[in-house]
Design a protein around this motif. Sequence first.
Motif, PDB file in Angstrom:
ATOM      1  N   VAL A  25     -71.817  -1.916  39.087  1.00 44.71           N
ATOM      2  CA  VAL A  25     -71.954  -1.922  37.545  1.00 44.71           C
ATOM      3  C   VAL A  25     -70.606  -1.750  36.831  1.00 44.71           C
ATOM      4  CG1 VAL A  25     -73.033  -0.593  35.727  1.00 44.71           C
ATOM      5  CG2 VAL A  25     -74.202  -0.873  37.773  1.00 44.71           C
ATOM      6  N   ALA A  26     -69.757  -0.921  37.312  1.00 46.79           N
ATOM      7  CA  ALA A  26     -68.516  -0.707  36.668  1.00 46.79           C
ATOM      8  C   ALA A  26     -67.535  -2.191  36.769  1.00 46.79           C
ATOM      9  CB  ALA A  26     -67.692   0.345  37.411  1.00 46.79           C
ATOM     10  N   ASP A  27     -67.813  -2.974  37.948  1.00 44.75           N
ATOM     11  CA  ASP A  27     -66.949  -4.390  37.998  1.00 44.75           C
ATOM     12  C   ASP A  27     -67.653  -5.339  37.106  1.00 44.75           C
ATOM     13  OD1 ASP A  27     -64.808  -4.691  39.729  1.00 44.75           O
ATOM     14  OD2 ASP A  27     -66.035  -5.605  41.321  1.00 44.75           O
ATOM     15  N   VAL A  28     -68.860  -5.092  36.967  1.00 45.42           N
ATOM     16  CA  VAL A  28     -69.389  -6.227  35.932  1.00 45.42           C
ATOM     17  C   VAL A  28     -69.035  -5.706  34.694  1.00 45.42           C
ATOM     18  CG1 VAL A  28     -71.761  -6.897  35.119  1.00 45.42           C
ATOM     19  CG2 VAL A  28     -71.367  -6.836  37.690  1.00 45.42           C
ATOM     20  N   GLY A  29     -69.247  -4.646  34.169  1.00 44.12           N
ATOM     21  CA  GLY A  29     -68.599  -4.200  33.043  1.00 44.12           C
ATOM     22  C   GLY A  29     -67.289  -4.517  32.798  1.00 44.12           C
ATOM     23  N   GLY A  30     -66.405  -4.322  33.667  1.00 36.41           N
ATOM     24  CA  GLY A  30     -65.038  -4.584  33.589  1.00 36.41           C
ATOM     25  C   GLY A  30     -64.731  -6.327  33.384  1.00 36.41           C
ATOM     26  N   LEU A  31     -65.656  -7.024  34.215  1.00 33.94           N
ATOM     27  CA  LEU A  31     -65.382  -8.352  33.989  1.00 33.94           C
ATOM     28  C   LEU A  31     -65.984  -8.944  32.670  1.00 33.94           C
ATOM     29  CD1 LEU A  31     -64.790 -11.043  35.316  1.00 33.94           C
ATOM     30  CD2 LEU A  31     -67.131 -11.052  36.248  1.00 33.94           C
ATOM     31  N   GLY A  32     -67.215  -8.282  32.095  1.00 33.89           N
ATOM     32  CA  GLY A  32     -67.426  -8.552  30.684  1.00 33.89           C
ATOM     33  C   GLY A  32     -66.354  -8.009  29.615  1.00 33.89           C
ATOM     34  N   VAL A  33     -65.617  -7.117  29.866  1.00 30.66           N
ATOM     35  CA  VAL A  33     -64.755  -6.836  28.819  1.00 30.66           C
ATOM     36  C   VAL A  33     -63.629  -7.825  29.042  1.00 30.66           C
ATOM     37  CG1 VAL A  33     -63.160  -5.122  27.860  1.00 30.66           C
ATOM     38  CG2 VAL A  33     -65.493  -4.243  28.590  1.00 30.66           C
ATOM     39  N   PHE A  34     -63.232  -8.180  30.246  1.00 32.68           N
ATOM     40  CA  PHE A  34     -61.910  -8.782  30.458  1.00 32.68           C
ATOM     41  C   PHE A  34     -62.326 -10.128  29.789  1.00 32.68           C
ATOM     42  CE2 PHE A  34     -60.096 -12.066  33.188  1.00 32.68           C
ATOM     43  CZ  PHE A  34     -58.864 -11.434  33.229  1.00 32.68           C
ATOM     44  N   ALA A  35     -63.454 -10.717  30.097  1.00 29.12           N
ATOM     45  CA  ALA A  35     -63.780 -11.994  29.319  1.00 29.12           C
ATOM     46  C   ALA A  35     -63.742 -12.000  27.928  1.00 29.12           C
ATOM     47  CB  ALA A  35     -65.200 -12.610  29.892  1.00 29.12           C
ATOM     48  N   LEU A  36     -64.184 -10.981  27.335  1.00 26.30           N
ATOM     49  CA  LEU A  36     -64.102 -10.820  26.011  1.00 26.30           C
ATOM     50  C   LEU A  36     -62.575 -10.956  25.487  1.00 26.30           C
ATOM     51  CD1 LEU A  36     -67.070  -8.468  24.953  1.00 26.30           C
ATOM     52  CD2 LEU A  36     -67.043 -10.898  24.617  1.00 26.30           C
ATOM     53  N   ARG A  37     -61.880 -10.067  26.150  1.00 29.25           N
ATOM     54  CA  ARG A  37     -60.442 -10.304  25.571  1.00 29.25           C
ATOM     55  C   ARG A  37     -59.666 -11.458  25.976  1.00 29.25           C
ATOM     56  NH1 ARG A  37     -57.277  -5.727  28.757  1.00 29.25           N
ATOM     57  NH2 ARG A  37     -55.592  -6.411  27.503  1.00 29.25           N
ATOM     58  N   THR A  38     -60.195 -12.283  27.126  1.00 31.11           N
ATOM     59  CA  THR A  38     -59.684 -13.747  27.325  1.00 31.11           C
ATOM     60  C   THR A  38     -60.314 -14.670  26.239  1.00 31.11           C
ATOM     61  OG1 THR A  38     -59.622 -13.117  29.766  1.00 31.11           O
ATOM     62  CG2 THR A  38     -59.435 -15.602  29.006  1.00 31.11           C
ATOM     63  N   LEU A  39     -61.319 -14.431  25.685  1.00 32.87           N
ATOM     64  CA  LEU A  39     -61.858 -15.424  24.806  1.00 32.87           C
ATOM     65  C   LEU A  39     -61.285 -15.210  23.378  1.00 32.87           C
ATOM     66  CD1 LEU A  39     -64.137 -17.438  23.773  1.00 32.87           C
ATOM     67  CD2 LEU A  39     -65.666 -15.546  23.260  1.00 32.87           C
ATOM     68  N   TYR A  40     -60.744 -13.822  23.108  1.00 29.52           N
ATOM     69  CA  TYR A  40     -60.148 -13.366  21.939  1.00 29.52           C
ATOM     70  C   TYR A  40     -58.734 -13.779  21.932  1.00 29.52           C
ATOM     71  CZ  TYR A  40     -57.953 -10.679  18.487  1.00 29.52           C
ATOM     72  OH  TYR A  40     -57.074 -10.276  17.262  1.00 29.52           O
ATOM     73  N   SER A  41     -58.076 -13.931  23.061  1.00 24.18           N
ATOM     74  CA  SER A  41     -56.653 -14.621  23.188  1.00 24.18           C
ATOM     75  C   SER A  41     -56.711 -16.005  22.864  1.00 24.18           C
ATOM     76  CB  SER A  41     -56.177 -14.297  24.486  1.00 24.18           C
ATOM     77  OG  SER A  41     -56.084 -12.769  24.852  1.00 24.18           O
ATOM     78  N   ALA A  42     -57.758 -16.703  23.508  1.00 23.04           N
ATOM     79  CA  ALA A  42     -57.906 -18.190  23.374  1.00 23.04           C
ATOM     80  C   ALA A  42     -58.268 -18.583  21.895  1.00 23.04           C
ATOM     81  CB  ALA A  42     -59.033 -18.663  24.214  1.00 23.04           C
TER      82      ALA A  42
END
Length: 256
Positions: A25-42
């Motif tokens: 669950v922590a891994d999936v949550g971390g990946l979700g936050v990571f994806a949002l940060r990457t999208l924001y940077s793009a």
Amino acid sequence: MTSETFPELGRETLQRLGRRTMSFVADVGGLGVFALRTLYSALTPPYRWNRLLAELFDVGVLSMLVVCLSGAVVGGVLGLQGYTTLTRFGATSGLGPVVGLSLIRELGPVLTALLVTGRAGSAIAAEIGTMVATEQLDGLRMMSVDPIDFVVMPKALAMVLAMPLLSGLFIVFGLLGGYLVGVSLLGVDGGSYLTGLENSVDFSKDVVGSFLKSLVFGTLVGLIATYRGVTSAPSAEGVSRATTATVVIGSVTIFV
């Protein structure tokens, strides 16, 4: 073994299951936050066009040879097996639709994603993991440069953009391989092959659906590869585990 051993074993099993569940669950949550940060940077400046082009070359151009060769081989095998099966029913004119629909709907996007995961996805995870181990990402942070924006975003975006194009190449070479085997080697009428292929493939359902599948696969592989690289342990063993996890998790995710 006493009767008290069985409750103890059950307790340990539950604890192990709980730890793994919480880690997942922590891994999936971390990946979700990571994806949002990457999208924001793009979506926000500065835009790293030069780095994006360099990553597109690494992910796309350098993968073309293996993708095109694999596509031609898979198309040839489909043509051979399809002809063998259709001959029993006297329906060799349906070889074009069999090869075309198989490649466009499923095999093209899936096999391309697996090939790119093994070639480019593992390289991305290893490169970022090495940067973690050698403290290059920490150096970027010391210079007030966001590693997500400078390193991760161009690699992930390049994967998203390159995957549909590589899948298209795989399908084209697969159709060519099926044509060469079916028409040139096995004697199927070339006109019926192409006509059946043209009549059976619907652009809005088959081609657009294949493009969307490749887009989703590229997004998943790009995020998994970069996330595993960034979160890898700062050691040679950590880089190795990140690379292996990228290939395994990426492949399983594609199949699911």
